[in-house]
Design an enzyme around this catalytic site. Structure first.
Site, short mmCIF file in Angstrom:
data_model
loop_
_atom_site.label_atom_id
_atom_site.label_comp_id
_atom_site.label_asym_id
_atom_site.label_seq_id
_atom_site.Cartn_x
_atom_site.Cartn_y
_atom_site.Cartn_z
CB CYS A 107 -19.46 0.39 16.48
SG CYS A 107 -19.48 0.44 18.26
CD GLU A 128 -11.91 -1.94 28.73
OE1 GLU A 128 -12.74 -1.03 28.87
OE2 GLU A 128 -10.86 -1.78 28.06
CB SER A 153 -13.31 2.92 23.01
OG SER A 153 -13.98 3.61 24.04
CB SER A 170 -15.22 5.32 28.37
OG SER A 170 -15.44 4.82 27.08
CG LEU A 171 -12.45 11.18 31.74
CD1 LEU A 171 -11.31 10.25 32.13
CD2 LEU A 171 -11.88 12.54 31.34
CG HIS A 172 -18.24 8.13 30.63
ND1 HIS A 172 -18.26 8.74 29.40
CD2 HIS A 172 -18.23 6.80 30.38
CE1 HIS A 172 -18.25 7.82 28.45
NE2 HIS A 172 -18.23 6.65 29.02
CG ASN A 183 -28.21 7.07 23.07
OD1 ASN A 183 -29.11 7.66 22.51
ND2 ASN A 183 -26.96 7.11 22.68
CB CYS A 239 -23.28 -1.28 22.08
SG CYS A 239 -22.84 -1.90 20.49
N1 SAH Z 1 -15.44 -0.79 27.34
C1 SAH Z 1 -15.02 0.17 26.34
C2 SAH Z 1 -15.73 0.07 25.01
C3 SAH Z 1 -17.22 -0.18 25.00
S1 SAH Z 1 -18.34 1.10 25.41
C4 SAH Z 1 -15.17 1.56 26.90
O1 SAH Z 1 -15.67 1.71 28.00
O2 SAH Z 1 -14.73 2.50 26.25
C5 SAH Z 1 -18.32 2.24 24.09
C6 SAH Z 1 -18.81 3.61 24.54
O3 SAH Z 1 -20.25 3.68 24.66
C7 SAH Z 1 -18.24 4.00 25.89
O4 SAH Z 1 -17.77 5.31 25.87
C8 SAH Z 1 -19.44 3.83 26.77
O5 SAH Z 1 -19.27 4.52 27.94
C9 SAH Z 1 -20.56 4.32 25.87
N2 SAH Z 1 -21.91 3.99 26.32
C10 SAH Z 1 -22.32 2.91 26.98
N3 SAH Z 1 -23.64 2.98 27.25
C11 SAH Z 1 -24.08 4.15 26.74
C12 SAH Z 1 -25.34 4.80 26.70
N4 SAH Z 1 -26.42 4.25 27.22
N5 SAH Z 1 -25.41 6.01 26.08
C13 SAH Z 1 -24.32 6.57 25.52
N6 SAH Z 1 -23.11 6.00 25.52
C14 SAH Z 1 -22.98 4.80 26.14
#
Ligand code: SAH
Length: 376
Positions: A121, A176, A207, A230-232, A306, A349
């Site tokens: 990763c 990003e 991602s 990363s939709l969320h 997390n 991360c």
């Molecule tokens: N900026 C990019 C890549 C980095 S984040 C993106 O947004 O996809 C990688 C993934 O980890 C993303 O899906 C992000 O939303 C998720 N992420 C970040 N913090 C997190 C946390 N505390 N718990 C779970 N997933 C998390």
């Protein structure tokens, strides 16, 4: 005579140079293409760390290279985790900044059919400017883009350290990736090239938080890489609250870019969806997510949140996680729910780097009055 030819780490690293660039440079220097290819072989295949190891080149040529280039710009500062689990590497950059890269051996259900692979990763930036409310990476803001070499070196340093090959790469570390587009696309080329790191394009996932114009641009790359979004949040009101990027590129624009992507590519898109209690875990969101995923034939990865020190978000109960998943599965959407141990350090991360830079006084503690600790 043995000449020490370890160049300054601030010179550009040859690890960020393509074969074509080296061929062009050697032509200008009056050197043959054959010599250029020998250098490529030393850099990417044999992975030498000093120019005096390039024993089939003349001393003059080695000296000239050493004057202008380096072979590593990063050092491994610390490693957390053990051999069988997720390992988190903290790399120190030439300017004293830090990035994280996480090795996930035998990746459990990251992408179902690849359970036997070692996934790395990787980070694409120091910090992040996108300010997703739940994420540790953006807590101290954005510092800078990673260079091509700094992206490639994450793979090279980890492989050298653990003695194993990485066979799957996900750009899900700090930053990003699509905001660092030109370095990302060049890094993808080198990671994939047969003369370079040699990782199959289908084993690399970019991602993004949803940078619509850059998604369209990425779709034009002649590499069959995978795309994760990363939709969320399945609706603008929910996504607006947790991801400021949604105000710039709302879902209608994001999905227009995804339609463009799917019109050009066979690989299915993955939607990542962190489940955060009381924020985006309602079954109404699950239903909208299901119809969006269904229309694009996308996969969905559900990720229980997390916790990040200093942030108040929590993951919902397991029964709620299961209920959310059921809605998707019943709608015929291929869905995974990642609940396994060890993922904590991967998904959170950004925290290790924050801790390190705060301790060294490079940045202020990201949350006023609060020390950053790692929840591992
Ligand atoms: N900026 C990019 C890549 C980095 S984040 C993106 O947004 O996809 C990688 C993934 O980890 C993303 O899906 C992000 O939303 C998720 N992420 C970040 N913090 C997190 C946390 N505390 N718990 C779970 N997933 C998390």
């Amino acid at each position: 005579m043995i000449v020490r030819m370890i160049a300054k780490p601030t010179s550009p690293s040859l690890l960020g140079t393509t074969q074509d660039e080296l061929l062009a440079m050697f032509a200008e220097w009056g050197e043959t293409a054959y010599r250029a290819k020998q250098v490529v072989e030393w850099v990417y295949r044999r992975r030498v760390t000093s120019f005096d190891e390039m024993t089939n080149l003349s001393l003059d040529l080695r000296t000239r290279l050493a004057e202008q280039f380096s072979l590593r710009t990063t050092t491994v500062s610390s490693v957390t985790g053990s051999h069988d689990t997720t390992r988190k590497y903290l790399l120190r950059l030439h300017d004293g900044r830090f990035v994280e890269t996480v090795l996930i051996p035998a990746s459990p259900a990251l992408y179902g059919d690849r359970a036997d692979r070692r996934t790395l990763c990787v980070s694409s930036q120091v910090g992040c400017a996108y300010d997703c409310k739940f994420c540790a990476s953006g807590l101290a803001g954005f510092t800078r883009n990673l260079t091509v070499a700094e992206i490639i070196e994450q793979v090279v340093q980890v492989e050298a350290h653990c003695g194993e090959r990485v066979d799957n790469i996900v750009f899900m570390g700090m930053g990003e990736p699509l905001a660092n587009y030109s370095n990302l696309s060049k890094a993808l080329e080198i990671l994939n090239a047969h003369w370079g790191i040699g990782i199959g394009a289908r084993h690399m996932t970019v991602s993004t938080s949803g940078l619509a114009p850059q998604i369209k641009k990425l779709a034009e790359l002649p590499l069959q890489i995978r795309l994760a979004i990363s939709l969320h949040g399945a609706t603008d009101d929910v996504r607006d609250k947790i991801m400021p990027v949604n105000r710039k590129y709302p879902l209608v624009e994001l999905f227009e870019a995804l339609d463009h992507w799917t019109s050009l590519r066979k690989q299915r898109i993955t939607f990542e969806y962190i489940l955060i209690e009381g924020v985006n875990d309602g079954l109404d969101q699950a239903r909208v997510l299901a119809s969006r995923a269904h229309r694009l034939d996308a996969l969905v990865n559900l990720i229980p949140y997390n916790t990040v020190d200093g942030l108040e978000w929590k993951r919902p109960s397991e029964s709620l996680q299961d209920a959310f998943k059921d809605v998707l599965v019943k709608a015929g959407v291929m869905t995974t729910l990642r609940r396994e141990k060890g993922h904590d350090i991967a998904a959170a991360c950004g925290q290790l780097r924050l801790k390190q830079e705060t301790e060294l006084g490079i940045i202020e503690s990201a949350i006023p009055g609060k020390r950053i600790t790692i929840g591992v």
